[in-house]
Write a protein that holds these residues in place. Structure first.
Motif, PDB file in Angstrom:
ATOM      1  N   MET A 127       0.585  -1.238   0.015  1.00 56.02           N
ATOM      2  CA  MET A 127      -0.800  -0.014   0.205  1.00 56.02           C
ATOM      3  C   MET A 127       1.110   1.445   0.131  1.00 56.02           C
ATOM      4  N   VAL A 128       0.429   2.113  -1.202  1.00 55.27           N
ATOM      5  CA  VAL A 128       2.051   3.133  -1.434  1.00 55.27           C
ATOM      6  C   VAL A 128       1.209   4.194  -1.288  1.00 55.27           C
ATOM      7  N   ALA A 129       1.810   5.262  -1.359  1.00 56.67           N
ATOM      8  CA  ALA A 129       1.345   6.920  -1.739  1.00 56.67           C
ATOM      9  C   ALA A 129       2.041   7.392  -2.013  1.00 56.67           C
ATOM     10  N   VAL A 130       2.729   9.106  -2.486  1.00 57.56           N
ATOM     11  CA  VAL A 130       3.684   9.484  -2.175  1.00 57.56           C
ATOM     12  C   VAL A 130       3.724  11.168  -1.673  1.00 57.56           C
ATOM     13  N   ALA A 131       4.876  11.338  -1.336  1.00 52.67           N
ATOM     14  CA  ALA A 131       4.939  12.745  -0.793  1.00 52.67           C
ATOM     15  C   ALA A 131       4.020  13.839  -1.672  1.00 52.67           C
ATOM     16  N   GLU A 132       4.350  15.439  -1.196  1.00 59.76           N
ATOM     17  CA  GLU A 132       4.016  16.593  -1.595  1.00 59.76           C
ATOM     18  C   GLU A 132       5.910  17.426  -1.699  1.00 59.76           C
ATOM     19  N   ARG A 133       6.963  16.263  -1.377  1.00 54.29           N
ATOM     20  CA  ARG A 133       8.085  16.449  -1.865  1.00 54.29           C
ATOM     21  C   ARG A 133       8.703  16.024  -3.049  1.00 54.29           C
ATOM     22  N   GLY A 134       9.920  16.250  -3.487  1.00 60.43           N
ATOM     23  CA  GLY A 134      10.167  14.754  -4.678  1.00 60.43           C
ATOM     24  C   GLY A 134      11.739  16.175  -5.115  1.00 60.43           C
ATOM     25  N   PHE A 135      11.509  16.059  -6.466  1.00 58.88           N
ATOM     26  CA  PHE A 135      12.298  16.172  -7.366  1.00 58.88           C
ATOM     27  C   PHE A 135      11.701  16.872  -8.526  1.00 58.88           C
ATOM     28  N   CYS A 136      12.463  18.089  -8.170  1.00 57.53           N
ATOM     29  CA  CYS A 136      12.243  19.133  -9.743  1.00 57.53           C
ATOM     30  C   CYS A 136      13.729  19.606 -10.436  1.00 57.53           C
ATOM     31  N   LEU A 137      13.287  18.666 -11.666  1.00 54.51           N
ATOM     32  CA  LEU A 137      14.185  18.383 -12.467  1.00 54.51           C
ATOM     33  C   LEU A 137      13.290  19.760 -13.976  1.00 54.51           C
ATOM     34  N   ALA A 138      15.038  19.618 -14.734  1.00 56.86           N
ATOM     35  CA  ALA A 138      14.310  20.710 -15.869  1.00 56.86           C
ATOM     36  C   ALA A 138      15.212  20.090 -16.889  1.00 56.86           C
ATOM     37  N   ALA A 139      15.208  19.493 -18.744  1.00 56.55           N
ATOM     38  CA  ALA A 139      16.314  19.143 -18.972  1.00 56.55           C
ATOM     39  C   ALA A 139      16.037  20.185 -20.138  1.00 56.55           C
TER      40      ALA A 139
ATOM     41  N   ASN B 254       6.980  -3.195 -24.931  1.00 60.26           N
ATOM     42  CA  ASN B 254       6.527  -4.084 -23.957  1.00 60.26           C
ATOM     43  C   ASN B 254       5.778  -3.129 -22.727  1.00 60.26           C
ATOM     44  N   ILE B 255       5.585  -1.664 -23.263  1.00 62.85           N
ATOM     45  CA  ILE B 255       5.193  -0.293 -22.644  1.00 62.85           C
ATOM     46  C   ILE B 255       4.008  -0.566 -22.814  1.00 62.85           C
ATOM     47  N   MET B 256       2.851  -0.531 -22.667  1.00 66.06           N
ATOM     48  CA  MET B 256       1.533   0.063 -22.636  1.00 66.06           C
ATOM     49  C   MET B 256       0.996   1.163 -21.848  1.00 66.06           C
ATOM     50  N   ASP B 257       1.631   0.801 -20.568  1.00 67.50           N
ATOM     51  CA  ASP B 257       0.978   2.371 -19.932  1.00 67.50           C
ATOM     52  C   ASP B 257       1.604   2.665 -18.821  1.00 67.50           C
ATOM     53  N   LEU B 258       1.209   2.402 -17.472  1.00 67.84           N
ATOM     54  CA  LEU B 258       2.463   3.922 -16.656  1.00 67.84           C
ATOM     55  C   LEU B 258       2.973   2.459 -15.481  1.00 67.84           C
ATOM     56  N   THR B 259       2.049   2.001 -15.118  1.00 68.27           N
ATOM     57  CA  THR B 259       2.164   0.269 -14.626  1.00 68.27           C
ATOM     58  C   THR B 259       3.669  -0.281 -15.307  1.00 68.27           C
ATOM     59  N   ASP B 260       3.158  -1.014 -16.649  1.00 68.63           N
ATOM     60  CA  ASP B 260       4.696  -1.059 -17.281  1.00 68.63           C
ATOM     61  C   ASP B 260       5.597  -0.374 -16.912  1.00 68.63           C
ATOM     62  N   LEU B 261       5.743   0.851 -17.455  1.00 70.42           N
ATOM     63  CA  LEU B 261       6.568   1.529 -17.311  1.00 70.42           C
ATOM     64  C   LEU B 261       7.507   1.744 -15.754  1.00 70.42           C
TER      65      LEU B 261
ATOM     66  N   THR C 172       6.403   2.620  -8.782  1.00 67.64           N
ATOM     67  CA  THR C 172       4.707   2.121  -8.638  1.00 67.64           C
ATOM     68  C   THR C 172       4.327   3.292  -8.526  1.00 67.64           C
ATOM     69  N   ALA C 173       4.685   3.423  -7.225  1.00 65.29           N
ATOM     70  CA  ALA C 173       4.191   4.990  -6.379  1.00 65.29           C
ATOM     71  C   ALA C 173       4.217   5.632  -7.562  1.00 65.29           C
ATOM     72  N   ILE C 174       5.532   6.695  -7.717  1.00 67.87           N
ATOM     73  CA  ILE C 174       5.305   7.894  -8.098  1.00 67.87           C
ATOM     74  C   ILE C 174       5.547   7.915  -9.479  1.00 67.87           C
ATOM     75  N   LEU C 175       5.023   7.204 -10.686  1.00 67.28           N
ATOM     76  CA  LEU C 175       4.042   6.892 -11.766  1.00 67.28           C
ATOM     77  C   LEU C 175       2.993   7.050 -11.528  1.00 67.28           C
ATOM     78  N   ASN C 176       2.312   6.528 -10.269  1.00 73.24           N
ATOM     79  CA  ASN C 176       1.199   5.900 -10.216  1.00 73.24           C
ATOM     80  C   ASN C 176       0.300   6.403  -8.941  1.00 73.24           C
TER      81      ASN C 176
ATOM     82  N   ALA D  61       0.986  12.072  -8.334  1.00 68.93           N
ATOM     83  CA  ALA D  61       2.237  11.748  -9.228  1.00 68.93           C
ATOM     84  C   ALA D  61       3.220  12.024  -9.631  1.00 68.93           C
ATOM     85  N   ALA D  62       4.210  11.987 -10.542  1.00 69.98           N
ATOM     86  CA  ALA D  62       5.296  12.523 -11.439  1.00 69.98           C
ATOM     87  C   ALA D  62       4.533  13.056 -12.196  1.00 69.98           C
ATOM     88  N   PHE D  63       4.878  14.880 -12.677  1.00 69.42           N
ATOM     89  CA  PHE D  63       3.708  15.171 -13.824  1.00 69.42           C
ATOM     90  C   PHE D  63       5.626  15.926 -13.963  1.00 69.42           C
ATOM     91  N   ARG D  64       4.298  16.717 -15.717  1.00 70.49           N
ATOM     92  CA  ARG D  64       4.935  17.412 -16.957  1.00 70.49           C
ATOM     93  C   ARG D  64       4.589  18.463 -16.275  1.00 70.49           C
TER      94      ARG D  64
END
Length: 412
Positions: A31-43, A142-149, A181-185, A407-410
């Motif tokens: 059972m998972v959740a994510v925090a409102e803290r994390g990485f900000c990234l620019a590329a 190989n990768i159909m959705d975010l769970t696959d990713l 899985t938690a980070i992406l979903n 989850a992670a977002f752009r």
């Protein structure tokens, strides 16, 4: 990155493991959740194969090529983006574009909130964007959705193969794909229940109205290097050995422990007998039995019942089951330290309806489910108790509250 260069920006959160300690890599559930803290990234994309990663918080910078023969730097934070670059270059041959990447994190370091996996997800997002990897046939096959990713990125970290995407060295830990899985979903305001190997969504559980998470990072680093990596990997190897004994005794081809246990109503008893009669070797049968008991307790008993309790809003029962999970991690899994044991107990004493250590263990953090309206008073009491009990460790400790975040977002 030049001011005119096109940029891509993402937010990638840290993971909160509510329940499911050391279960995902054996096909178990969490059972998972994510925090409102994390990485900000620019590329920004480059016209060559060079990758430059800058930690914007401290100015530390590493440079390397997008190369299938790249040798990551073990024991350094660059191991994580370098491992992603090496695997991407191997699984998607012919890609030519590197990137200039700047990132910063407000996660407490080595705190069991999966900052390493979050960095790997962030690096993947940047390289996938600049190389249009989602358009590649290897990706689409190989990768159909975010769970696959998430499953694929778990294998990037642990070195396993995913479908036709051949495995490689990984970062050195024998983990699963819970973090990715938690980070992406993740869903805001919810705890998600998944099972693994492969990743499968099971149910979505709302965080009770009026409640939020408090996080207490012990200040004891939960590193996955050196002796700490060996402790972490031993927990994984014990379950792998149990599954190997099952295959040898039954002729079944179950690859993961959860599949073996699900093979029939007699599986638990038979597997227990197999382990009891195992010949002493590199792994003590007593240690194998203890590890099996933990998996059965956490995965088969506690977690399903805790999910049911949370679904019906029975917080008293939920708290009792979380207490049992914490105790099992101390007595059976053996991945707790005095600081995390105390943080869980003191959180309950301070009024949390549930509290538990989470992550790899051997340091790290504790989550507590608390009334949002009383969050400030709770944190003050929790922090003060920890400072009195562990004054040295408290200097590096970090405490904060967070809702179950997105989850992670752009960003751009």
């Amino acid at each position: 990155m030049g001011p005119e260069a096109p940029r891509h920006a993402y937010f990638v959160p840290g993971r909160i493991e509510v329940l499911g300690k050391h279960t995902d890599y054996a096909g178990g559930r969490t059972m998972v959740a994510v925090a409102e803290r994390g990485f900000c990234l620019a590329a920004s994309p480059r016209q060559d194969r060079r990758i430059r990663v800058c930690d914007a918080a401290c100015g530390d910078t590493v440079e390397f090529n997008l190369d299938p023969e790249l040798v990551p730097r073990a024991g350094h934070w660059s191991n994580y983006p370098m491992t992603v670059a090496r695997r991407v270059a191997r699984n998607f041959p012919g890609i030519e574009r590197g990137a200039d990447i700047a990132l910063a994190s407000d996660l407490p370091p080595a705190a069991g909130m999966s900052s390493s996996s979050a960095m790997m997800v962030a690096t993947w997002l940047a390289l996938a964007e600049v190389n249009a990897l989602e358009d590649r046939p290897e990706f689409r096959e190989n990768i159909m959705d975010l769970t696959d990713l998430a499953g694929y990125l778990g294998t990037v970290e642990n070195g396993q193969t995913f479908g036709s995407l051949v495995g490689d060295r990984g970062v050195g830990t024998f983990g699963g794909s819970e973090d990715h899985t938690a980070i992406l979903n993740a869903r805001p305001g919810h705890v998600s229940q998944y099972s693994y190997c492969p990743v499968r969504f099971e149910r979505l559980l709302p965080v009770p109205s009026g409640y939020t998470f408090a996080i207490g990072s012990s200040g004891v680093a939960a590193e996955k290097t050196g002796s700490a990596m060996e402790k972490y990997n031993r927990a994984s190897r014990l379950l792998s050995k149990i599954t190997e004994l099952w295959r040898e005794a039954t002729g079944c081809d179950d690859r993961y422990l959860a599949a073996a246990l699900a093979s029939g109503p007699e599986a638990v008893g038979r597997l227990t007998q197999i382990v009891q009669h195992a010949r002493p070797g590199e792994m003590d049968p007593k240690a194998l039995l203890t590890r099996l008991e933990h998996f059965l307790t956490e995965n088969e008993q506690i977690l399903p019942a805790a999910g049911d309790a949370l679904a019906r809003g029975d917080l008293a029962r939920f708290g009792e089951l979380v207490d049992r999970s914490q105790l099992a991690s101390e007595q059976l899994l053996g991945n707790q330290v005095p600081e995390t044991v105390y943080l869980a107990l003191s959180a309950r004493s301070a009024g949390a309806v549930a509290a538990s250590a989470f992550g790899a263990g051997f340091g790290g953090s504790v989550w507590a489910l608390i009334e949002a309206a009383a969050a400030d008073a709770f944190l003050d009491k929790w922090i003060q108790a920890y400072r009195e009990q562990f004054p040295e460790q408290a200097r590096a400790a970090v405490f904060f509250t967070t809702a179950a975040g997105p989850a992670a977002f752009r960003v751009t």
